[in-house]
Design a protein around this motif. Structure first.
Motif, PDB file in Angstrom:
ATOM      1  N   LYS A 154       0.826  -1.214   0.000  1.00 34.41           N
ATOM      2  CA  LYS A 154       0.000   0.000   0.000  1.00 34.41           C
ATOM      3  C   LYS A 154       0.859   1.261   0.000  1.00 34.41           C
ATOM      4  N   TYR A 155       2.043   1.158   0.603  1.00 35.02           N
ATOM      5  CA  TYR A 155       2.942   2.313   0.603  1.00 35.02           C
ATOM      6  C   TYR A 155       4.387   1.810   0.607  1.00 35.02           C
ATOM      7  N   VAL A 156       5.202   2.414  -0.230  1.00 38.42           N
ATOM      8  CA  VAL A 156       6.627   2.041  -0.278  1.00 38.42           C
ATOM      9  C   VAL A 156       7.454   3.310  -0.159  1.00 38.42           C
ATOM     10  N   LEU A 157       8.381   3.296   0.774  1.00 39.58           N
ATOM     11  CA  LEU A 157       9.314   4.413   0.904  1.00 39.58           C
ATOM     12  C   LEU A 157      10.709   3.836   0.680  1.00 39.58           C
ATOM     13  N   ALA A 158      11.387   4.311  -0.355  1.00 41.28           N
ATOM     14  CA  ALA A 158      12.707   3.761  -0.691  1.00 41.28           C
ATOM     15  C   ALA A 158      13.659   4.894  -1.001  1.00 41.28           C
ATOM     16  N   GLY A 159      14.824   4.872  -0.406  1.00 39.75           N
ATOM     17  CA  GLY A 159      15.809   5.920  -0.678  1.00 39.75           C
ATOM     18  C   GLY A 159      16.988   5.758   0.247  1.00 39.75           C
ATOM     19  N   PRO A 160      18.094   6.416  -0.084  1.00 38.41           N
ATOM     20  CA  PRO A 160      19.328   6.223   0.684  1.00 38.41           C
ATOM     21  C   PRO A 160      19.180   6.479   2.186  1.00 38.41           C
ATOM     22  N   PHE A 161      18.391   7.478   2.575  1.00 37.48           N
ATOM     23  CA  PHE A 161      18.276   7.804   4.001  1.00 37.48           C
ATOM     24  C   PHE A 161      17.000   7.262   4.645  1.00 37.48           C
ATOM     25  N   VAL A 162      16.300   6.409   3.940  1.00 38.12           N
ATOM     26  CA  VAL A 162      15.069   5.846   4.521  1.00 38.12           C
ATOM     27  C   VAL A 162      15.445   4.873   5.642  1.00 38.12           C
ATOM     28  N   ARG A 163      14.756   5.020   6.769  1.00 43.35           N
ATOM     29  CA  ARG A 163      14.852   4.080   7.885  1.00 43.35           C
ATOM     30  C   ARG A 163      13.429   3.671   8.211  1.00 43.35           C
ATOM     31  N   SER A 164      13.274   2.629   9.014  1.00 36.60           N
ATOM     32  CA  SER A 164      11.919   2.089   9.178  1.00 36.60           C
ATOM     33  C   SER A 164      10.968   3.082   9.842  1.00 36.60           C
ATOM     34  N   SER A 165      11.488   4.064  10.574  1.00 37.88           N
ATOM     35  CA  SER A 165      10.595   5.036  11.203  1.00 37.88           C
ATOM     36  C   SER A 165      10.646   6.398  10.520  1.00 37.88           C
ATOM     37  N   TYR A 166      11.377   6.494   9.439  1.00 38.92           N
ATOM     38  CA  TYR A 166      11.484   7.781   8.739  1.00 38.92           C
ATOM     39  C   TYR A 166      10.133   8.140   8.111  1.00 38.92           C
ATOM     40  N   LEU A 167       9.681   9.352   8.377  1.00 41.24           N
ATOM     41  CA  LEU A 167       8.386   9.849   7.854  1.00 41.24           C
ATOM     42  C   LEU A 167       7.216   8.934   8.223  1.00 41.24           C
ATOM     43  N   ALA A 168       7.324   8.296   9.379  1.00 40.12           N
ATOM     44  CA  ALA A 168       6.273   7.346   9.800  1.00 40.12           C
ATOM     45  C   ALA A 168       4.900   8.012   9.863  1.00 40.12           C
ATOM     46  N   GLU A 169       4.879   9.231  10.350  1.00 42.80           N
ATOM     47  CA  GLU A 169       3.591   9.930  10.485  1.00 42.80           C
ATOM     48  C   GLU A 169       2.973  10.210   9.110  1.00 42.80           C
ATOM     49  N   GLU A 170       3.792  10.660   8.171  1.00 40.87           N
ATOM     50  CA  GLU A 170       3.288  10.952   6.820  1.00 40.87           C
ATOM     51  C   GLU A 170       2.776   9.670   6.154  1.00 40.87           C
ATOM     52  N   ILE A 171       3.493   8.584   6.332  1.00 39.64           N
ATOM     53  CA  ILE A 171       3.086   7.315   5.707  1.00 39.64           C
ATOM     54  C   ILE A 171       1.738   6.879   6.270  1.00 39.64           C
ATOM     55  N   PHE A 172       1.626   6.956   7.597  1.00 33.95           N
ATOM     56  CA  PHE A 172       0.370   6.529   8.227  1.00 33.95           C
ATOM     57  C   PHE A 172      -0.795   7.395   7.740  1.00 33.95           C
ATOM     58  N   THR A 173      -0.579   8.702   7.695  1.00 39.51           N
ATOM     59  CA  THR A 173      -1.641   9.608   7.251  1.00 39.51           C
ATOM     60  C   THR A 173      -2.046   9.290   5.816  1.00 39.51           C
ATOM     61  N   ALA A 174      -1.044   8.988   4.984  1.00 39.66           N
ATOM     62  CA  ALA A 174      -1.329   8.731   3.568  1.00 39.66           C
ATOM     63  C   ALA A 174      -2.165   7.479   3.344  1.00 39.66           C
ATOM     64  N   ILE A 175      -1.996   6.492   4.179  1.00 35.31           N
ATOM     65  CA  ILE A 175      -2.697   5.230   3.859  1.00 35.31           C
ATOM     66  C   ILE A 175      -3.838   4.873   4.808  1.00 35.31           C
ATOM     67  N   LYS A 176      -4.043   5.627   5.898  1.00 33.75           N
ATOM     68  CA  LYS A 176      -5.008   5.161   6.898  1.00 33.75           C
ATOM     69  C   LYS A 176      -6.427   5.035   6.339  1.00 33.75           C
ATOM     70  N   ASP A 177      -6.849   5.984   5.501  1.00 29.82           N
ATOM     71  CA  ASP A 177      -8.214   5.924   4.992  1.00 29.82           C
ATOM     72  C   ASP A 177      -8.381   4.693   4.097  1.00 29.82           C
ATOM     73  N   LYS A 178      -7.372   4.483   3.260  1.00 28.95           N
ATOM     74  CA  LYS A 178      -7.397   3.333   2.363  1.00 28.95           C
ATOM     75  C   LYS A 178      -7.488   2.041   3.174  1.00 28.95           C
ATOM     76  N   PHE A 179      -6.662   1.961   4.243  1.00 25.69           N
ATOM     77  CA  PHE A 179      -6.613   0.742   5.050  1.00 25.69           C
ATOM     78  C   PHE A 179      -7.933   0.502   5.771  1.00 25.69           C
ATOM     79  N   ARG A 180      -8.500   1.585   6.336  1.00 27.06           N
ATOM     80  CA  ARG A 180      -9.724   1.425   7.122  1.00 27.06           C
ATOM     81  C   ARG A 180     -10.922   1.074   6.261  1.00 27.06           C
ATOM     82  N   SER A 181     -10.853   1.399   4.970  1.00 24.80           N
ATOM     83  CA  SER A 181     -11.997   1.102   4.108  1.00 24.80           C
ATOM     84  C   SER A 181     -11.964  -0.331   3.602  1.00 24.80           C
TER      85      SER A 181
END
Ligand code: SF4
Length: 290
Positions: free
Chosen positions: A262-289
């Motif tokens: 549903k969401y992929v974050l890939a890049g040299p400085f990506v870590r598992s918690s990087y931009l966690a809030e933005e990722i959650f916001t981006a997919i929560k509606d999709k997930f809940r539906s």
């Protein structure tokens, strides 16, 4: 293979802002640790400047011996109840909306630390229900009851990193097991959690191996995937085998999106918690539906 200089895409700006200093002060005041500091994450000044961090609970000494990680190894200590309250107070004081918790592996404890995760999440949700809580957990020995306990404590995102390809496990995560980690995510999914996992690249993995891991994660329904570059955190850590360029990260992201994450974050400085809030916001509606 020795590297004296990072490639140009691995130059990171330092953010010395008021928020950066405020976060550090509050963390010290409440006697809290972050994996951002303990693991020397290159994103620390950026994340702290946005009032983002990943709290390291259950002490700062790990019972395992992963060769890519800079967190100290050894006999761990505990400070239970105090930590629960201190975390909640710090989160409220800083106005944090998305809390990320992680821990060292606590193989010495009968419950591997699961009840402590659950206690913090329950208390946080009781005091401030609007705070989203993400837990980046160790494998808990893939014990179903322990994973269920954490998922059902009010958790919003269950993260467990697969870290690398199966062939490199003995070298990189000698005390862990690829199939155990897959099982953790499968169980979390069974209990209805939004799930997240990640790999750290540049340790000698091959493209086809990365694709296989992505397929394995997708097959068990993992929702969010993060892919980042391994950077050697200290002299005793593994050397970097390869610096993955941004084009290759884009290539992996396209493949991962194509196989259904549903969401992929890939890049040299990506870590598992990087931009966690933005990722959650981006997919929560999709997930809940769904
Ligand atoms: S990416 Fe994660 S570990 Fe790194 S500084 Fe940000 S919150 Fe901390």
């Amino acid at each position: 293979m020795k590297f004296c200089q990072y490639p140009h895409w691995l130059v990171k700006r330092f953010y010395n802002t008021r928020e950066f200093n405020q976060v550090r002060l509050i963390l010290r005041k409440f006697n809290l640790r972050t994996v951002c500091e303990e693991a020397r994450c290159p994103n620390m000044s950026e994340c702290f400047s946005k009032k983002r961090f990943t709290l390291l609970i259950l002490g700062n000494k790990c019972t395992r011996n992963c060769r890519f990680c800079f967190v100290k190894k050894g006999k761990p200590i505990l400070f239970y109840e105090e930590e629960v309250d201190n975390i909640c107070q710090a989160v409220i004081c800083l106005g944090i909306k998305h809390l990320v918790l992680t821990s060292v592996s606590r193989d010495d404890l009968p419950d591997k630390g699961a009840e402590h995760f659950a206690r913090i999440i329950r208390r946080m949700k009781f005091l401030q229900p609007s705070v989203v809580v993400e837990a980046l957990i160790p494998d808990f020995g893939s014990k179903e009851a322990l994973i269920e306990l954490v998922v059902k404590s009010g958790l919003d995102v269950l993260n467990h990193n697969i870290e690398t390809v199966p062939r490199l496990y003995p070298q990189i995560r000698p005390d862990a097991n690829y199939h155990t980690s897959l099982k953790v995510l499968k169980i979390a999914k069974k209990f209805g959690s939004l799930t997240k996992s990640g790999l750290i690249l540049g340790l000698g993995e091959k493209k086809k191996e990365v694709k296989r891991v992505m397929n394995d994660l997708s097959k068990i329904g993992v929702d969010i995937l993060t892919l980042g570059q391994y950077l050697r955190p200290g002299e005793n850590s593994l050397e970097v085998k390869e610096y993955i360029n941004p084009q290759t990260f884009s290539y992996y992201r396209e493949i991962a999106e194509g196989i259904g994450f549903k969401y992929v974050l890939a890049g040299p400085f990506v870590r598992s918690s990087y931009l966690a809030e933005e990722i959650f916001t981006a997919i929560k509606d999709k997930f809940r539906s769904i």
